[in-house]
Design an enzyme around this catalytic site. Sequence first.
Site, PDB file in Angstrom:
ATOM      1  N   LEU A   1      55.435  31.497 -30.397  1.00 19.11           N
ATOM      2  CA  LEU A   1      54.033  31.858 -31.178  1.00 19.11           C
ATOM      3  C   LEU A   1      54.491  31.438 -32.780  1.00 19.11           C
ATOM      4  CD1 LEU A   1      53.687  35.603 -29.561  1.00 19.11           C
ATOM      5  CD2 LEU A   1      52.476  33.347 -29.346  1.00 19.11           C
TER       6      LEU A   1
ATOM      7  N   THR B   1      69.834   7.124 -45.681  1.00 18.58           N
ATOM      8  CA  THR B   1      68.539   6.823 -45.869  1.00 18.58           C
ATOM      9  C   THR B   1      68.327   6.130 -47.204  1.00 18.58           C
ATOM     10  OG1 THR B   1      67.785   8.751 -46.878  1.00 18.58           O
ATOM     11  CG2 THR B   1      67.737   8.967 -44.499  1.00 18.58           C
TER      12      THR B   1
ATOM     13  N   ASP C   1      59.852  32.118 -29.636  1.00 18.77           N
ATOM     14  CA  ASP C   1      59.173  32.965 -28.750  1.00 18.77           C
ATOM     15  C   ASP C   1      57.688  32.257 -28.746  1.00 18.77           C
ATOM     16  OD1 ASP C   1      57.730  32.776 -31.463  1.00 18.77           O
ATOM     17  OD2 ASP C   1      57.766  34.913 -31.882  1.00 18.77           O
TER      18      ASP C   1
ATOM     19  N   GLU D   1      56.452  19.566 -47.213  1.00 20.78           N
ATOM     20  CA  GLU D   1      55.899  18.121 -47.344  1.00 20.78           C
ATOM     21  C   GLU D   1      54.336  18.328 -47.369  1.00 20.78           C
ATOM     22  OE1 GLU D   1      57.965  15.325 -47.555  1.00 20.78           O
ATOM     23  OE2 GLU D   1      59.204  17.229 -48.023  1.00 20.78           O
TER      24      GLU D   1
ATOM     25  N   ASP E   1      64.853  20.767 -46.843  1.00 17.69           N
ATOM     26  CA  ASP E   1      63.883  20.920 -45.753  1.00 17.69           C
ATOM     27  C   ASP E   1      63.035  19.670 -45.358  1.00 17.69           C
ATOM     28  OD1 ASP E   1      64.442  23.756 -45.412  1.00 17.69           O
ATOM     29  OD2 ASP E   1      63.629  23.989 -47.377  1.00 17.69           O
ATOM     30  N   GLY E   2      62.717  18.766 -46.405  1.00 16.58           N
ATOM     31  CA  GLY E   2      62.050  17.625 -46.138  1.00 16.58           C
ATOM     32  C   GLY E   2      62.732  16.741 -45.151  1.00 16.58           C
ATOM     33  N   THR E   3      63.975  16.595 -45.399  1.00 16.57           N
ATOM     34  CA  THR E   3      64.848  15.693 -44.569  1.00 16.57           C
ATOM     35  C   THR E   3      64.721  16.350 -43.254  1.00 16.57           C
ATOM     36  OG1 THR E   3      66.426  14.971 -46.607  1.00 16.57           O
ATOM     37  CG2 THR E   3      67.274  14.682 -44.078  1.00 16.57           C
ATOM     38  N   VAL E   4      65.180  17.479 -43.071  1.00 18.80           N
ATOM     39  CA  VAL E   4      65.025  18.321 -41.858  1.00 18.80           C
ATOM     40  C   VAL E   4      63.810  17.881 -40.955  1.00 18.80           C
ATOM     41  CG1 VAL E   4      65.334  20.494 -40.517  1.00 18.80           C
ATOM     42  CG2 VAL E   4      66.820  19.858 -42.363  1.00 18.80           C
ATOM     43  N   ASN E   5      62.783  18.173 -41.769  1.00 19.49           N
ATOM     44  CA  ASN E   5      61.422  17.943 -41.278  1.00 19.49           C
ATOM     45  C   ASN E   5      61.273  16.517 -40.640  1.00 19.49           C
ATOM     46  OD1 ASN E   5      58.491  16.698 -42.182  1.00 19.49           O
ATOM     47  ND2 ASN E   5      58.203  18.752 -41.032  1.00 19.49           N
TER      48      ASN E   5
END
Length: 310
Positions: free
Chosen positions: A214, A35, A212, A269, A62-66
């Site tokens: 939820l 990227t 689940d 984010e 975590d931002g890239t995964v998001n």
Amino acid sequence: MAMMILNGKAAQLPAVREAVLACRDAGLALEVWVTWEAGDAARLAEWAGQEGIDRVIAAGGDGTVNEVTCGLMRLPRQRRPVLGILPLGSANDLASALGLPLEAEAALRVALQEAAWPIDVPHLDGRHFLNMATGGFGAEVTSSTPKSLKRLLGGGAYSLIGALKAWQYQPYPGRLRWAGGERQASLFVLALGNGTRSGGGQRLTPEARIDDGLLDVLVLRDFRSLRDMWRMRRELQARPAEGAFVETFRTPWLSFEGEQPLPLTLDGEPCQRQGFRVEVDAAALDLVVPADCPLLASGSAGQSRAVAAS
């Protein structure tokens, strides 16, 4: 064919290059796309699905995964590739909760070789997240922590910024509604967990399960004194369904209407909303997880694979 979407800031890490070469030497087919700017990861993920690539690996924090997840969710369910994770961030909250390896080559081999499990993907007014949405003070801390400090201190950076801001926060009054009820609340922290951890390892919703259907909800209400704060901390350890300062429940959806904009983070984010609604898309995405993944509600992934192979 598998495709890695690699955060450009991690492209020159020796461990990543060595992991890619080792997996290719082992006969594992892998393309790497890097990227350059915000939005690239989502665009590449969507393109991968359109081109029939069957596995996409989000390599970054975590931002890239998001962002990769958001790109995959633009596709019809049957066109979404399997998602794998190579954790390269400062916190790696989702990867740690899933039980994924944090060493690059081991994590990449899992992402390339292990089977996938259908998981839920919540969305807030059309913006998807995979791990957790937080609002109020917790979101202020996450969004205000400098990235340089995150890299230097890892998850401890959030604790430092939180300590500096603790006595300057403003409560966020508004009305919560969910499948089981509604309530007026002056929010200190709101956490909506699909996973269990946020903010560099804080276990805000430890009973959450990613399959689940939820959301696990944690509400921390406004406190007025040091004594109230200590009472809230004790309640947080017990996690009552409804305490003086702590409330926990599960629901497939939740809405909030506030009197002022509420700081939010979706998988870390930042954004702001005065009002919003969060819903869960059940079994919306197939995620590579270890056989003994602790976030699965419907049995171990290993048992599922054994049944599938028999």
